[in-house]
Design an enzyme around this catalytic site. Structure first.
Site, PDB file in Angstrom:
ATOM      1  N   LYS B  79      10.502   9.572 -28.907  1.00  8.79           N
ATOM      2  CA  LYS B  79       9.306   8.730 -28.979  1.00  8.79           C
ATOM      3  C   LYS B  79       9.367   7.697 -27.858  1.00  8.79           C
ATOM      4  O   LYS B  79      10.436   7.138 -27.589  1.00  8.79           O
ATOM      5  CB  LYS B  79       9.270   8.029 -30.348  1.00  8.79           C
ATOM      6  CG  LYS B  79       8.005   7.234 -30.635  1.00  8.79           C
ATOM      7  CD  LYS B  79       8.065   6.638 -32.057  1.00  8.79           C
ATOM      8  CE  LYS B  79       6.799   5.879 -32.418  1.00  8.79           C
ATOM      9  NZ  LYS B  79       6.845   5.324 -33.785  1.00  8.79           N
ATOM     10  N   SER B 154       2.785   6.319 -36.553  1.00 11.23           N
ATOM     11  CA  SER B 154       2.643   6.230 -35.120  1.00 11.23           C
ATOM     12  C   SER B 154       3.451   7.259 -34.329  1.00 11.23           C
ATOM     13  O   SER B 154       3.153   7.489 -33.162  1.00 11.23           O
ATOM     14  CB  SER B 154       3.072   4.829 -34.662  1.00 11.23           C
ATOM     15  OG  SER B 154       4.452   4.638 -34.907  1.00 11.23           O
ATOM     16  N   SER B 178       5.780   5.412 -40.153  1.00 12.12           N
ATOM     17  CA  SER B 178       5.501   6.074 -38.877  1.00 12.12           C
ATOM     18  C   SER B 178       6.324   7.317 -38.575  1.00 12.12           C
ATOM     19  O   SER B 178       6.021   8.031 -37.622  1.00 12.12           O
ATOM     20  CB  SER B 178       5.669   5.082 -37.722  1.00 12.12           C
ATOM     21  OG  SER B 178       4.576   4.202 -37.674  1.00 12.12           O
TER      22      SER B 178
END
Ligand code: ZN
Lengths: 477, 487
Positions: B79, B154, B178
């Site tokens: 990420k 997210s 997330s």
């Protein structure tokens, strides 16, 4: 009307530690800009602070030295404001749970002793250093993350002189504790002051003004004088003082308002989530307490008892920790402690003041001074020769006083037959002076001794020479 | 034809160990699949092929030298808010465009030392603020199961890349769901470890007291393998736990007989999509049939969780994001003085959701409001944690939905942040309480969108929730389903 002045100080003191407060970068002044930096102290994305235990220990030691209570549960908080000297645009500090609570510092002004209470000492990170040029600004992050203690006094001071004495006393304690060098040129100590005036007889404190960011004791003193005058004249003319933040312009000698942008903040304190609260073990604090270094006052008393020095000598020698250290190192090498004290207080301190040196910069090592004092004290050399050796040592710091005396043939002549020979020669040559002395003119003896010193090229033991002269002339009849 | 990219971490480990494939072959297959379908999905923000292959060459050399471990040579997508030395770390924001990380996050360093290949950066909501990845300032990532839908967020890039088989596994972060929610939306396994289990050093902070790194994988065992590689105390993160790290993967039993599973009545309420509700209830029944005992538990403060979360998270975020000022790195928009430079940079660099949360966080910390908001929220947080500890006194783990809905169409929440905030209701509680949570695939809606089962465990009970997830997964085939994507 007469006014009563109330002064409180917030003193920022940089701690002497190996590394910065939250990262492993060196805590070192004077290096090339932005060389003692890493992602942590530059506030890069993702970094986290790790608390430097040495900084905690030194802060608590400072508190213990001034008699603070040590917080049972301490924590750090974020203080938010935007400024280019702030890598994260928040400062990690301690808001409501500082390490040290309360305490006191004793001052003395014009022979009058007074206690200044301390409200708290907390630990925080120092910010970077900005330099503003005409069209650009530069930031040196070497200073960012230096452990910084804030010592907040109670408003117990009533004159600029007391504020100055407080700062000096505080500095003395910090240097004694090895907590900070308190080197003002390097920005180790910076000060904000609060000052208010109220008419004599009024209980309620007046409206205070804050003067920020002074980095010399003289600046603090002058700013307080100037601000006292300013507030006095406002009150005299029937006006009222506004609560505001000022800065001191040392060139003009006046305090000026800061632009509101420079200080109007809502700091939005909240607990720092990246650090665990610090819960200090009672045993650790007690151990630290037992390891506390001597306070200046204690050392002064010890100098009187251990070295049998007069109060005055003890006070002069212990005013500066490093000078006291030097004295003790020198005293260890001799038996005549008072003689060492005399040497340090006269010759050594004279050179320091002439050259503008600190004792750490003084070239003659304590053991060399001790050797020199021993030579003079043991009458191996007379006092003139001792001063000469001292001057040579200043030029050749590594030299041994003993070797110098030998090499240069400076040892006193204390051999009575050699002195007798000089005495006979002088009596024969200076009949007029001999006559004068016999008629009771004491000064004539000094002249005759001087002649012997001249003949011996300064090496004769003057006391022995004087005695021999007296004996010989007395037996002449 | 690329095939190695479809394998799990566990399978690749065996293949590499036996010499049946090399790391370079795996990375090439991953790259080929990424080049085929990522133009549609747009999960990757950056993937330096040369660098990934160079790491694979090094991994193969290590294996030849005999210094390889079980994870050596297996690629993982990161990420874009974890610092990987030399790589981007945009956090999905324009304000960090151009920034290159000067250091490795601890979790990354540990994966590297286990021999894994850092293969690319994946998209996310800007600074992890969002639940759909639509708040990325860089690109729109799509759900591989239905490209008209969001991947969740997210960590939407992580989940969509893993689901689409263009990443073998991915590392995300979970501040309010997330990791778990995008894993659920994309049919993956997502693990949010206990707060402090994995070092946060190098994880770009959104809300420091809630953030936690976690893996997104295709199987529970893979999640266990990656957790084991990343977990453990880190001197660089004072909040990381000193507790020992068990060998999670090797300890998986595949058994849940005799375990008590708590079902919180507050998590099965109106507003939950009927199909989601049905899938989760079916999964719970499946657990019962595997020998678990189902008990009802209560988490009465759940209704305050979303409000509490948005006060605390935004308060911390408002300070964490203060450092992006254009002075030292990233975007800079000049101004007449430093303050103008800040304002110009931040106005241009942050997206609207980030600005909304910074303003909200600034407000709740402001003098005069602190007690009413921040302090109060901290107290409620304590109550929520107490709810969980009382519940865990009565059960081994809690089972519930991950999200009230399956993936929704792109743009459907765009004008209504509150609606999106409410979608976090079942996930934010774990972050507030600091406990661990796992999302495992448990079915599909009639529209073919995945649904996840959430398994919540007490602090540091990762082994237990992985065990339950593994046992459930082994008794179903949901995790073997794969989306059909036209490249
Ligand atoms: Zn540093």
């Amino acid at each position: 009307m007469n006014y009563h002045v109330t002064i409180g100080l917030e003193t920022h003191i940089q701690l002497k530690t190996n590394s910065k407060i939250f990262c492993a970068c060196a805590n070192h002044f004077g290096d090339e800009p932005n060389t003692n930096v890493c992602p942590v102290c530059l506030g890069y994305p993702g970094v986290m602070p790790v608390l430097n235990e040495e900084a905690v220990h030194k802060t608590i030691r400072a508190g213990l030295m001034i008699g603070s209570r040590i917080g049972a549960f301490c924590k750090f908080d974020r203080k938010s404001y935007f400024y280019p000297d702030m890598p994260k645009n928040y400062q990690i500090t301690q808001y409501d749970r500082p390490f040290c609570i309360g305490g006191q510092v004793e001052i003395e002004v014009d022979g009058r002793k007074k206690i200044i209470r301390v409200n708290r000492i907390h630990l925080e990170e120092d910010v970077a250093k900005n330099t503003h040029a005409a069209t650009s600004s530069e930031v040196d992050f070497n200073r960012a993350g230096t452990p910084l203690m804030e010592v907040v006094s109670e408003p117990d001071m009533e004159t600029p002189e007391e504020a100055l004495a407080y700062l000096q006393a505080l500095k003395q304690i910090m240097v004694y504790g090895g907590i900070s060098e308190c080197n003002l040129e390097e920005g180790n100590m910076r000060c904000d002051v609060n000052i208010s005036l109220r008419p004599d007889g009024q209980e309620k404190l007046g409206v205070k003004a804050e003067i920020k960011n002074m980095n010399t004791f003289k600046g603090v003193f002058q700013a307080l004088q100037a601000e006292t005058r300013r507030q006095e004249s406002i009150l005299e003319s029937g006006g009222s003082v506004r609560q505001e933040t000022l800065r001191f312009d040392p060139d003009a000698g006046v305090t000026l308002p800061m632009r509101s942008k420079e200080y109007a903040h809502d700091y939005r304190y909240f607990p720092e989530p990246d650090l665990m609260p610090v819960v200090l073990d009672k045993d650790v604090i007690e151990r630290w307490r037992s390891e506390l270094p001597e306070l200046p006052q204690q050392r002064r008393e010890r100098f009187v008892s251990q070295y049998d020095l007069p109060e005055y000598d003890a006070a002069v020698l212990t005013a500066d920790k490093h000078l006291a250290d030097y004295y003790e190192r020198a005293a260890a090498g001799t038996k005549n402690f008072k003689a060492v004290s005399n040497w340090v207080m006269t010759e050594v301190m004279r050179v320091l003041s002439e050259k503008g040196w600190t004792i750490e910069q003084f070239p003659i090592q304590a053991d060399a001074l001790a050797e020199l004092v021993a030579l003079a004290d043991g009458k191996v050399i007379n006092s003139n020769s001792a001063k000469e050796v001292f001057s040579i040592l200043l030029e050749e710091p590594g030299a041994s006083p003993k070797a110098l005396v030998e090499k240069r043939g400076m040892a006193q002549v204390s051999d009575s037959s050699a002195i007798d020979a000089f005495v006979d020669q002088v009596i024969t040559e200076q009949t007029k002076s001999v006559e004068d002395f016999r008629n009771g003119k004491q000064a004539a003896l000094q002249f005759l001794v001087g002649q012997i010193m001249k003949l011996s090229r300064g090496k004769a033991n003057p006391q022995m020479a004087a005695q021999a002269l007296r004996d010989k002339i007395g037996s002449m009849e | 034809m690329s095939v190695l990219n479809e394998k799990t971490v566990e399978e690749l480990s065996v293949l590499l160990e036996s010499g049946a494939c090399t790391s370079q072959e795996i990375v090439r297959d991953v790259l080929a699949e990424k080049n085929r379908i990522d133009p549609v999905i747009r999960a990757y923000v950056e993937l330096d092929e040369e660098d990934a292959l160079a790491q694979a060459v090094e991994a193969d050399a290590a294996r030849a030298r005999g210094t390889a471990g079980p994870l050596t040579g297996i690629p993982v997508a990161i990420k874009d808010l974890l610092n990987v030395r030399g790589q981007s770390c945009t956090c999905g924001s324009k304000i960090l465009q151009g920034y290159r990380s000067p250091y490795d996050a601890t979790a990354v360093a540990r994966l590297r030392s286990a021999g894994m290949v850092m293969a690319g950066r994946v998209n996310m909501d800007e600074f992890a603020m969002g639940s759909s990845t639509e708040n990325s300032a860089l690109q729109t990532t799509r759900n591989p199961w239905n490209t008209a839908c969001v991947p969740g967020g997210s960590s939407g890039g992580s989940a969509s890349a893993v689901a689409a088989r263009m990443a073998v596994a991915s590392i995300g972060s979970d501040t309010g769901g997330s990791v778990r929610q995008p894993a659920s939306f994309c049919g993956c396994v997502g693990l949010k470890p206990t707060y402090g289990r994995i070092s946060r050093y190098g994880l770009t902070a959104y809300a420091s007291s809630l953030d936690q790194i976690g893996p997104i994988t295709r199987t529970v065992k893979d999640a266990a393998l990656l957790l084991g590689a990343m977990a453990g105390h880190d001197p660089m993160d004072s909040t990381s736990s000193p507790l020992d790290v068990p060998d999670y993967a090797a300890s998986l039993t595949g058994e849940m007989k005799g375990l008590k599973l708590g079902v919180p009545k507050e998590y099965f309420v109106e507003g939950i999509e009927p199909e989601v509700d049905a899938c989760v209830r079916k999964a719970i029944a499946q657990c019962e049939s595997l020998g678990a005992e189902i008990v009802e538990v209560s988490l009465p403060n759940t209704r305050y969780a979303t409000a509490t979360y948005y006060i605390l998270a935004t308060a911390e975020a408002s300070t964490n994001l203060a450092r992006y000022d254009g002075v030292r790195y990233g975007l800079r928009v000049e101004g007449a003085d430093p303050i103008a430079l800040y304002m110009n940079t931040r106005a241009a660099g942050f997206g609207s959701e980030v600005k909304r949360r910074i303003i909200l966080g600034t407000y709740v910390l402001s003098s005069g409001y602190y007690d009413a908001y921040y302090l109060r929220a901290q107290k409620v947080r304590t109550l929520i944690a107490r709810d969980f500890s009382e519940a865990f006194a009565r059960c081994d783990a809690i089972v519930c939905p991950v999200s009230p809905t399956a993936a929704y169409p792109l743009g459907s929440c765009a004008d209504d942040p509150l609606k999106m905030y409410l979608g976090d209701i079942f996930t934010v509680t774990a972050n507030l309480a600091g406990i661990c949570g796992l999302s495992v695939p448990c079915g599909f809606t009639s529209g073919g969108l995945p649904v996840g089962l959430q398994i919540l465990g007490a602090p540091f009970a990762e082994q237990k929730i992985l065990d339950i997830g593994y046992a459930y997964e082994q008794s179903t085939a949901w995790h073997t389903e794969k989306p059909a994507i036209q490249g």
